[in-house]
Write a protein that holds these residues in place. Structure first.
Motif, PDB file in Angstrom:
ATOM      1  N   ARG A  21     -13.567  -5.477   3.707  1.00 34.25           N
ATOM      2  CA  ARG A  21     -12.383  -5.303   4.684  1.00 34.25           C
ATOM      3  C   ARG A  21     -12.601  -5.625   6.150  1.00 34.25           C
ATOM      4  O   ARG A  21     -12.166  -5.319   7.010  1.00 34.25           O
ATOM      5  N   ASP A  74      -5.339   3.913  -0.177  1.00 39.19           N
ATOM      6  CA  ASP A  74      -6.297   4.274   0.998  1.00 39.19           C
ATOM      7  C   ASP A  74      -6.755   5.541   0.913  1.00 39.19           C
ATOM      8  O   ASP A  74      -5.783   6.558   1.251  1.00 39.19           O
ATOM      9  N   HIS A 123      -9.131   6.666   2.517  1.00 40.38           N
ATOM     10  CA  HIS A 123      -9.479   6.957   4.109  1.00 40.38           C
ATOM     11  C   HIS A 123     -10.839   7.966   4.136  1.00 40.38           C
ATOM     12  O   HIS A 123     -10.673   8.766   4.972  1.00 40.38           O
ATOM     13  N   GLU A 140     -13.408  -1.687   6.762  1.00 45.62           N
ATOM     14  CA  GLU A 140     -12.779  -1.787   8.110  1.00 45.62           C
ATOM     15  C   GLU A 140     -13.462  -1.031   9.176  1.00 45.62           C
ATOM     16  O   GLU A 140     -13.484  -1.529  10.378  1.00 45.62           O
ATOM     17  N   TYR A 187      -3.184  11.676   5.686  1.00 52.73           N
ATOM     18  CA  TYR A 187      -3.447  10.153   6.287  1.00 52.73           C
ATOM     19  C   TYR A 187      -2.307   9.262   5.604  1.00 52.73           C
ATOM     20  O   TYR A 187      -2.206   9.350   4.579  1.00 52.73           O
ATOM     21  N   GLU A 230      -8.996   1.735  -1.681  1.00 53.03           N
ATOM     22  CA  GLU A 230      -9.708   1.411  -0.607  1.00 53.03           C
ATOM     23  C   GLU A 230     -10.701   2.973   0.123  1.00 53.03           C
ATOM     24  O   GLU A 230     -10.105   3.952   0.059  1.00 53.03           O
ATOM     25  N   ASP A 231     -11.550   2.580   0.754  1.00 50.49           N
ATOM     26  CA  ASP A 231     -12.482   3.605   1.405  1.00 50.49           C
ATOM     27  C   ASP A 231     -12.802   4.773   0.541  1.00 50.49           C
ATOM     28  O   ASP A 231     -12.271   6.206   1.138  1.00 50.49           O
ATOM     29  N   ARG A 283       0.899  -1.248  -0.076  1.00 49.67           N
ATOM     30  CA  ARG A 283      -0.028  -0.112  -0.047  1.00 49.67           C
ATOM     31  C   ARG A 283       1.125   1.139   0.091  1.00 49.67           C
ATOM     32  O   ARG A 283       1.724   1.403   0.868  1.00 49.67           O
TER      33      ARG A 283
END
Ligand code: GCO
Ligand code: MG
Length: 402
Positions: free
Chosen positions: A283, A210, A212, A262, A159, A236-237, A147
């Motif tokens: 996730r 990500d 986030h 997550e 982040y 991701e997200d 990642r």
């Protein structure tokens, strides 16, 4: 066999962890992780005050019945605190059953579906060049999936950047820190980052990213499309997942694979995303989504829809969770990848464990149960310290999703 009691152990070997230790009349005990980052004591109290008294006298082999008793019996369903507490009990009972039967937990879950668990590490840097170097370091260690996160010029403390040597530790001791955020700067920068990484490393390494929860659906659609030639393993997200319909909008604009979950704590948080094929990876994790028992149901729902698992594995998931995740990952057919952030030496000393990393894969070990323990004496030397996750604000001061 009967449960005789359970103990909630809160410790902070570098970061806070809540661990449940369930004892039986035959001397066998099981461990479950109950860590909810930044809200640890809420789960400790839920367990101590409301769950532990319900466990005494139960047969630890009745894992499903115990799960349903704690879930349906509470009347108040779902939510991260409840589901983390139920998860801790559930994982401890699988551990007890494995130890009592003298077999690794994966054997109780249908046995091995693969020989090792593909995992990804976290590379980050304060500059693009530092991130390139960090990815190179992971490849040298044998990782096949990485990642990549990077500080964004003009955005202090983005982040996913900084912290521990081989990882990233977002919680800080004391009250929450505040990070700044600019979607415009971020969207300008991320394509440059991944074009550079592909130019440097080619296409043999799986690259992940990500976002986030920071984007709107249309911003995420743009980013996904812009990154298509970089062939991410996943984005991701991209957006906060409360509005699940928003993933349809993203899907209309991009074929970049999407991962989310997550923060999910039950099957009902991902049901629409899975059955409408709006995501590619879920996730959800053992610790926050009701334990091995409930996570298996999420995976079973996902399998016919071509959605694979990609369990959360940040440092706030203790080695007990990591061990449980690996038994799950090894056994479930529609496994995709496992996040693996290494713990500090202090954490590893408090939680001796059998799982190991080799050539880009994790292996849970062949010992009975989960293959992880807690050194209570050492844990006592690391008392709980209040800590919080950061809060994000846009450059004009507006609170944003962190
Ligand atoms: C990840 C996560 C973590 C979380 C952290 C919150 O993909 O690993 O986004 O970094 O922010 O686990 O407690
Ligand atoms: Mg994440």
């Amino acid at each position: 066999m009967k449960i005789t009691g359970a103990k909630v152990i809160v410790c902070s070997p570098g970061r806070n962890f809540v661990t449940l230790k369930v004892h039986t009349d035959e001397g066998v005990y099981g461990l479950g992780d109950a860590t909810l980052n930044g809200r640890e004591l809420a789960v400790a109290s839920y367990l101590d005050d409301h769950v532990v008294p319900l466990l005494v006298g139960r047969d630890p082999f009745d894992v499903e019945d115990c799960w349903q008793y704690l879930y349906k019996g509470a009347y108040w369903r779902r939510g991260p605190v409840t589901m983390t507490a139920i998860a801790a009990v559930d994982v401890a009972l699988w551990d007890i059953k494995g130890k009592a039967l003298g077999t690794p937990v994966y054997n109780l879950l249908g046995g091995r579906s693969r020989t090792g668990v593909l995992c990804y590490g976290h590379a980050s840097g304060a500059t693009l060049e530092e991130t390139v170097d960090a990815v190179a370091r992971y490849l040298d260690l044998g990782y096949r999936a990485v990642r990549a996160q990077c500080s964004v010029p003009g955005v202090p403390s983005a982040y996913g950047v900084g912290g521990a040597e081989l990882g990233y530790e977002p919680a800080t001791r004391g009250l929450p820190s505040e990070d700044a955020w600019s979607t415009e700067e971020y969207l300008r920068f991320v394509p440059r980052l991944f074009e550079r990484l592909r130019g440097e490393f080619g296409f043999d390494v799986a690259l992940l990213h990500d976002a986030h929860h920071r984007l709107t659906p249309i911003e995420a659609g743009w980013l996904g499309r812009r990154l298509e030639d970089c062939r991410l393993f996943w984005l991701e997200d991209p957006v906060p997942a409360e509005l699940q319909d928003s993933f349809r909008l993203i899907r209309e604009h991009t074929t970049t694979p999407l991962a989310v979950g997550e923060v999910f704590n039950s099957l009902y948080d991902c049901q629409q995303l899975i059955t409408e094929q709006l995501i590619d990876y879920v996730r959800a994790t053992v610790v926050h989504a009701g334990g091995i028992t409930h996570l298996r149901k999420i995976a079973a729902l996902a399998e016919p829809y071509h959605v694979r698992t990609g369990c959360h594995g940040a440092t706030d998931l203790s080695p007990v969770s990591m061990a449980a995740a690996l038994h799950f990952d090894l056994s479930v057919h529609n496994f995709g990848i496992q996040e693996y952030m290494r713990h500090s030496a202090d954490t590893d000393a408090v939680f001796p464990h059998a799982y190991r990393f080799a050539d880009g894969y994790l292996h849970p070990g062949e010992g009975p149960g989960l293959g992880v323990d807690i050194d209570e004496h050492l844990a006592q030397r690391h008392p709980y310290v209040p800590a919080y996750l950061p809060v994000a604000r846009r450059l004009d001061g507006t609170v944003h999703s962190w």
